[in-house]
Scaffold this motif. Structure first.
Motif, PDB file in Angstrom:
ATOM      1  N   ILE A   1       0.807  -1.163  -0.066  1.00  0.00           N
ATOM      2  CA  ILE A   1      -0.014   0.366   0.302  1.00  0.00           C
ATOM      3  C   ILE A   1       0.802   1.221   0.097  1.00  0.00           C
ATOM      4  O   ILE A   1       1.913   1.054   0.555  1.00  0.00           O
ATOM      5  CB  ILE A   1      -0.909   0.194   1.301  1.00  0.00           C
ATOM      6  N   ASP A   2       0.345   2.200  -0.697  1.00  0.00           N
ATOM      7  CA  ASP A   2       0.849   3.554  -0.557  1.00  0.00           C
ATOM      8  C   ASP A   2      -0.038   4.635  -0.079  1.00  0.00           C
ATOM      9  O   ASP A   2      -1.126   5.001  -0.744  1.00  0.00           O
ATOM     10  CB  ASP A   2       1.527   3.988  -1.815  1.00  0.00           C
ATOM     11  N   PRO A   3      -0.276   4.957   1.198  1.00  0.00           N
ATOM     12  CA  PRO A   3      -1.252   5.752   1.831  1.00  0.00           C
ATOM     13  C   PRO A   3      -1.345   7.119   1.535  1.00  0.00           C
ATOM     14  O   PRO A   3      -2.246   7.930   1.868  1.00  0.00           O
ATOM     15  CB  PRO A   3      -0.989   5.330   3.501  1.00  0.00           C
ATOM     16  N   ALA A   4      -0.386   7.628   0.661  1.00  0.00           N
ATOM     17  CA  ALA A   4      -0.132   8.877   0.067  1.00  0.00           C
ATOM     18  C   ALA A   4       0.359   8.782  -1.375  1.00  0.00           C
ATOM     19  O   ALA A   4       1.305   9.355  -1.502  1.00  0.00           O
ATOM     20  CB  ALA A   4       0.389   9.766   0.921  1.00  0.00           C
ATOM     21  N   CYS A   5      -0.363   8.326  -2.062  1.00  0.00           N
ATOM     22  CA  CYS A   5      -0.006   7.859  -3.303  1.00  0.00           C
ATOM     23  C   CYS A   5       0.430   9.053  -4.575  1.00  0.00           C
ATOM     24  O   CYS A   5       1.152   8.677  -5.372  1.00  0.00           O
ATOM     25  CB  CYS A   5      -0.503   6.825  -4.000  1.00  0.00           C
TER      26      CYS A   5
ATOM     27  N   LEU B   1      -3.187  -7.482  -4.502  1.00  0.00           N
ATOM     28  CA  LEU B   1      -1.969  -7.137  -3.810  1.00  0.00           C
ATOM     29  C   LEU B   1      -1.777  -5.412  -3.937  1.00  0.00           C
ATOM     30  O   LEU B   1      -1.083  -5.138  -2.885  1.00  0.00           O
ATOM     31  CB  LEU B   1      -0.751  -7.739  -4.586  1.00  0.00           C
ATOM     32  N   VAL B   2      -2.315  -4.657  -4.914  1.00  0.00           N
ATOM     33  CA  VAL B   2      -1.789  -3.464  -4.928  1.00  0.00           C
ATOM     34  C   VAL B   2      -2.880  -2.316  -4.271  1.00  0.00           C
ATOM     35  O   VAL B   2      -4.227  -2.562  -4.840  1.00  0.00           O
ATOM     36  CB  VAL B   2      -1.718  -3.040  -6.478  1.00  0.00           C
ATOM     37  N   HIS B   3      -2.519  -1.596  -3.347  1.00  0.00           N
ATOM     38  CA  HIS B   3      -3.506  -0.514  -2.752  1.00  0.00           C
ATOM     39  C   HIS B   3      -2.860   0.704  -2.627  1.00  0.00           C
ATOM     40  O   HIS B   3      -1.635   0.891  -2.547  1.00  0.00           O
ATOM     41  CB  HIS B   3      -3.783  -1.025  -1.418  1.00  0.00           C
TER      42      HIS B   3
END
Length: 198
Positions: free
Chosen positions: A22-26, A74-76
């Motif tokens: 995950i990237d929480p600030a993408c 898998l990608v978030h």
């Protein structure tokens, strides 16, 4: 050229196809797409960890569907700004488009659901906010999109990820003193929610 070191997340890593991230600030998705490129290269390599993805003698579209479902699992990615999460979605879509075309040529009902949406990665969802959002969601499509994103965010908060990538949120840089991180009430809230004293 920007080279992103994703802490050992490389295409040659055995079992990479089992690691969620995950990237929480993408933002526009630099970390998300770099990691996705490595995942896609990994899936092309002949490795035991994903032997069931592309089976010899089976149609390419079946393998394409399996790869796309894996990407969906898998990608978030999350960003506070809706346009940033939209850009990340587009950038991911461009990367997987050949697989998507292959899958859809044989199965026109096939869909892949990206876990990329807009939400405040520093806020914890609560029931009261959820009820308020859904109460107004019937009014227009943008509010409905916000309600859908909030639902997805609430669900994602219950997940554990193998990797977290990204930069700190840039809101403070872009908005200066108007950014939520400079608001006294927000600072107190973040301290209460995120700081753990021993």
């Amino acid at each position: 050229n920007l080279v992103l070191d994703l802490c050992g997340y490389t295409s040659k890593q055995q079992g990479l196809c089992k690691l969620s991230y995950i990237d929480p600030a993408c933002g526009s998705g630099a970390f998300v797409t770099t990691a996705l490129g490595r995942l896609m290269a990994h899936l092309e390599a002949d490795m035991a960890c994903h032997a069931g993805i592309a089976i010899k003698g089976e149609s390419q579209w079946k393998a394409a569907e399996r790869k796309l479902k894996l990407v969906g699992d898998l990608v978030h990615a999350i960003d506070l700004h809706p346009f940033a999460s939209f850009l990340t979605t587009l950038n991911v879509l461009f990367m997987i488009l050949p697989l998507y075309v292959t899958a859809r040529e044989q199965d026109d009902k096939f869909m892949v659901n990206f876990n990329i949406f807009s939400a405040d990665g520093l806020e914890r969802p609560d029931k009261k906010t959820e009820e308020q959002i859904h109460m107004f969601a019937q009014g227009n499509s943008r509010t409905q999109l916000g309600a859908d994103s909030y639902d997805r965010y609430r669900k994602i908060m219950d997940l554990k990820f193998d990797r977290v990538f990204g930069n700190p949120p840039w809101g403070g840089v872009l908005k200066g003193s108007l950014a939520p991180v400079y608001d006294k009430g927000k600072k107190e809230y973040f301290a209460k929610v995120f700081l753990v004293c021993s």
